[in-house]
Design a protein around this motif. Sequence first.
Motif, PDB file in Angstrom:
ATOM      1  N   ARG A   1       0.825  -1.210   0.000  1.00  0.00           N
ATOM      2  CA  ARG A   1       0.000   0.000   0.000  1.00  0.00           C
ATOM      3  C   ARG A   1       0.863   1.264   0.000  1.00  0.00           C
ATOM      4  O   ARG A   1       0.605   2.212  -0.755  1.00  0.00           O
ATOM      5  N   GLU A   2       1.883   1.294   0.861  1.00  0.00           N
ATOM      6  CA  GLU A   2       2.664   2.515   1.019  1.00  0.00           C
ATOM      7  C   GLU A   2       3.554   2.801  -0.186  1.00  0.00           C
ATOM      8  O   GLU A   2       3.706   3.958  -0.595  1.00  0.00           O
ATOM      9  N   VAL A   3       4.150   1.759  -0.744  1.00  0.00           N
ATOM     10  CA  VAL A   3       5.031   1.942  -1.895  1.00  0.00           C
ATOM     11  C   VAL A   3       4.210   2.066  -3.179  1.00  0.00           C
ATOM     12  O   VAL A   3       4.661   2.626  -4.175  1.00  0.00           O
ATOM     13  N   GLY A   4       2.989   1.558  -3.147  1.00  0.00           N
ATOM     14  CA  GLY A   4       2.120   1.665  -4.310  1.00  0.00           C
ATOM     15  C   GLY A   4       2.381   0.605  -5.356  1.00  0.00           C
ATOM     16  O   GLY A   4       2.328   0.883  -6.557  1.00  0.00           O
ATOM     17  N   CYS A   5       2.679  -0.626  -4.910  1.00  0.00           N
ATOM     18  CA  CYS A   5       2.880  -1.702  -5.866  1.00  0.00           C
ATOM     19  C   CYS A   5       1.851  -2.803  -5.635  1.00  0.00           C
ATOM     20  O   CYS A   5       1.407  -3.036  -4.507  1.00  0.00           O
ATOM     21  N   ALA A   6       1.452  -3.454  -6.716  1.00  0.00           N
ATOM     22  CA  ALA A   6       0.586  -4.615  -6.617  1.00  0.00           C
ATOM     23  C   ALA A   6       1.391  -5.785  -6.062  1.00  0.00           C
ATOM     24  O   ALA A   6       2.602  -5.875  -6.272  1.00  0.00           O
ATOM     25  N   VAL A   7       0.707  -6.676  -5.341  1.00  0.00           N
ATOM     26  CA  VAL A   7       1.368  -7.853  -4.766  1.00  0.00           C
ATOM     27  C   VAL A   7       0.629  -9.099  -5.229  1.00  0.00           C
ATOM     28  O   VAL A   7      -0.599  -9.176  -5.124  1.00  0.00           O
ATOM     29  N   LEU A   8       1.381 -10.065  -5.762  1.00  0.00           N
ATOM     30  CA  LEU A   8       0.845 -11.377  -6.114  1.00  0.00           C
ATOM     31  C   LEU A   8       1.595 -12.409  -5.291  1.00  0.00           C
ATOM     32  O   LEU A   8       2.801 -12.592  -5.453  1.00  0.00           O
ATOM     33  N   LEU A   9       0.871 -13.066  -4.391  1.00  0.00           N
ATOM     34  CA  LEU A   9       1.453 -13.958  -3.392  1.00  0.00           C
ATOM     35  C   LEU A   9       1.066 -15.400  -3.704  1.00  0.00           C
ATOM     36  O   LEU A   9      -0.125 -15.737  -3.723  1.00  0.00           O
ATOM     37  N   VAL A  10       2.039 -16.245  -3.977  1.00  0.00           N
ATOM     38  CA  VAL A  10       1.785 -17.670  -4.158  1.00  0.00           C
ATOM     39  C   VAL A  10       1.898 -18.353  -2.802  1.00  0.00           C
ATOM     40  O   VAL A  10       2.909 -18.206  -2.111  1.00  0.00           O
TER      41      VAL A  10
END
Length: 242
Positions: free
Chosen positions: A198-207
């Motif tokens: 949220r803070e850095v503004g990147c999407a996260v895809l977690l396997v």
Amino acid sequence: MSEAQPAVLRLAGLRKSYNVGLPNETEVLHGLDLVIERDDFAALIGPSGSGKSTLLNLIGLLDQPTAGELYLLGEPTSTMDDAGRTRLRGESIGFVFQFHHLVQAFGALDNVLMPLMLRHGRPGPAAIDRARSLLAAMGLEKYAQTRPNQLSGGQQQRVAIARALVTQPSLLLADEPTGNLDTRTAADVFELMRRFGREVGCAVLLVTHDPRLSAACDRTIDLVDGRIVSDTRAPTGPSVTG
């Protein structure tokens, strides 16, 4: 009116086969369509052999699809040469793995700086300040010069997350990042990834194979036998510790 920003990731009819042209040719991903937006914190789940690792390698630009297109920040990647893919990967994607792969000869700060060192040589003051800020936010400020073998497993994984974020990526790919951690430490690492996404503004895809982690994500993408069988969003953002 300015145009809307493109999705971080878009897959269009993505297919991947092995042993192409041989009698034992096998297709493992069957025409996947998927969009990951900039504010997504998504879990990719599925049984062993479902194609998760293959898909992650394609999304990370570590391998190429057999057919279809993968767009990263709106850029089609299927016709890029190796140099173009390496550039886009380095600029746009951060990686966190189950095994942190820290360099034992270096302290935590230099491990965080490693992606920038590989790209630009010795980083300047602004990059060093960014790395120190990330370590501080991970609760590791006093361990900047500490080597990995003197840190706990959870601390090492937090260094690995800081390393993945130091390039300010648009997409963070996390492959079983808590698989070697105890439940409490895993929850802490998960919440750090969520907060920094949220803070850095990147999407996260977690396997992940951990149902507690996938249930705590905002979105769950279920891959079975090389096909996306469901893609659901949580009504609220639960905590993994809740």
